[in-house]
Design a protein around this motif. Structure first.
Motif, PDB file in Angstrom:
ATOM      1  N   GLU A  12       0.850  -1.034  -0.157  1.00  0.00           N
ATOM      2  CA  GLU A  12      -0.002  -0.042   0.049  1.00  0.00           C
ATOM      3  C   GLU A  12       0.590   1.198   0.116  1.00  0.00           C
ATOM      4  N   ILE A  13       1.871   1.383   0.630  1.00  0.00           N
ATOM      5  CA  ILE A  13       2.910   2.393   0.744  1.00  0.00           C
ATOM      6  C   ILE A  13       3.519   2.564  -0.599  1.00  0.00           C
ATOM      7  N   GLU A  14       3.826   1.589  -1.220  1.00  0.00           N
ATOM      8  CA  GLU A  14       4.628   1.799  -2.539  1.00  0.00           C
ATOM      9  C   GLU A  14       3.277   2.370  -3.430  1.00  0.00           C
TER      10      GLU A  14
ATOM     11  N   ASP B 133     -12.390   1.231   1.175  1.00  0.00           N
ATOM     12  CA  ASP B 133     -11.717   0.500   1.839  1.00  0.00           C
ATOM     13  C   ASP B 133     -10.130   1.234   2.071  1.00  0.00           C
ATOM     14  N   ILE B 134      -9.832   1.597   0.741  1.00  0.00           N
ATOM     15  CA  ILE B 134      -8.176   1.984   1.027  1.00  0.00           C
ATOM     16  C   ILE B 134      -8.379   3.277   1.675  1.00  0.00           C
TER      17      ILE B 134
ATOM     18  N   LEU C 246      -5.999   3.554   4.889  1.00  0.00           N
ATOM     19  CA  LEU C 246      -4.700   4.176   4.859  1.00  0.00           C
ATOM     20  C   LEU C 246      -4.790   5.653   5.501  1.00  0.00           C
ATOM     21  N   PHE C 247      -6.032   6.329   5.212  1.00  0.00           N
ATOM     22  CA  PHE C 247      -6.189   7.632   5.792  1.00  0.00           C
ATOM     23  C   PHE C 247      -6.640   7.714   7.123  1.00  0.00           C
TER      24      PHE C 247
ATOM     25  N   GLY D 164      -1.771   8.781   6.831  1.00  0.00           N
ATOM     26  CA  GLY D 164      -2.889   9.397   6.000  1.00  0.00           C
ATOM     27  C   GLY D 164      -3.386  10.744   6.470  1.00  0.00           C
ATOM     28  N   GLN D 165      -3.069  10.986   7.967  1.00  0.00           N
ATOM     29  CA  GLN D 165      -3.682  12.245   8.725  1.00  0.00           C
ATOM     30  C   GLN D 165      -2.586  13.334   8.253  1.00  0.00           C
ATOM     31  N   ILE D 166      -1.382  12.843   8.105  1.00  0.00           N
ATOM     32  CA  ILE D 166      -0.364  13.752   7.882  1.00  0.00           C
ATOM     33  C   ILE D 166      -0.625  14.482   6.301  1.00  0.00           C
ATOM     34  N   LEU D 167      -0.905  13.469   5.421  1.00  0.00           N
ATOM     35  CA  LEU D 167      -1.179  13.962   4.020  1.00  0.00           C
ATOM     36  C   LEU D 167      -2.213  14.850   3.802  1.00  0.00           C
TER      37      LEU D 167
END
Length: 138
Positions: free
Chosen positions: A67-69, A101-102, A106-107, A112-115
């Protein structure tokens, strides 16, 4: 022209259900000698505001082994497309379309919160089963 993401038609149908008119599939932009293809472009008449809202949408499936990639690749593409779009078609706002779901996975985590903390990243969250948009992150 690049291959379509596996959720391309799902997002296209979700946008249409949400009242958007698809104007480009894909949206092609010329940058010098290079061609860039953003998955979709759409318009929607906002009656209350008496104006036409224009968006471009890059669809990402997140089906790789990491997922990170997938996130790194999606963000790199988003930044590139957003900057090109801003210089060529500044009236369009770029969105990254990802499955619910992603987004929930992730968020909801710190990464995800940083993004999302600076409101730069714009996201359309969709449900692939119902072909519906469940949330807009502006």
């Amino acid at each position: 022209m690049p291959a379509k993401d596996i959720y391309h038609d799902t997002v296209k149908n979700a946008l249409i259900k949400d009242g958007w008119t698809i104007t480009d599939d894909p949206l092609s932009l010329k940058v010098g000698k290079k061609d860039i293809f953003i998955d979709l472009a759409a318009n929607k008449l906002l009656v209350a505001e008496k104006k036409d809202k224009k968006i471009a949408v890059e669809v990402k499936s997140f089906i790789g082994t990491s997922e990170i990639e997938d996130l790194k690749n999606a963000l790199g593409q988003y930044i590139l497309y957003e900057k090109v779009l801003r210089s060529k078609l500044s009236e369009r706002t770029l969105y990254l379309a990802i499955r619910k779901d992603i987004f929930d996975g992730l968020f909801s985590q710190e990464i995800g919160q940083i993004l999302l903390s600076d409101d730069y990243l714009k996201i359309i969250i969709f449900d692939p089963e119902t072909e519906m948009i469940t949330q807009w992150i502006n």
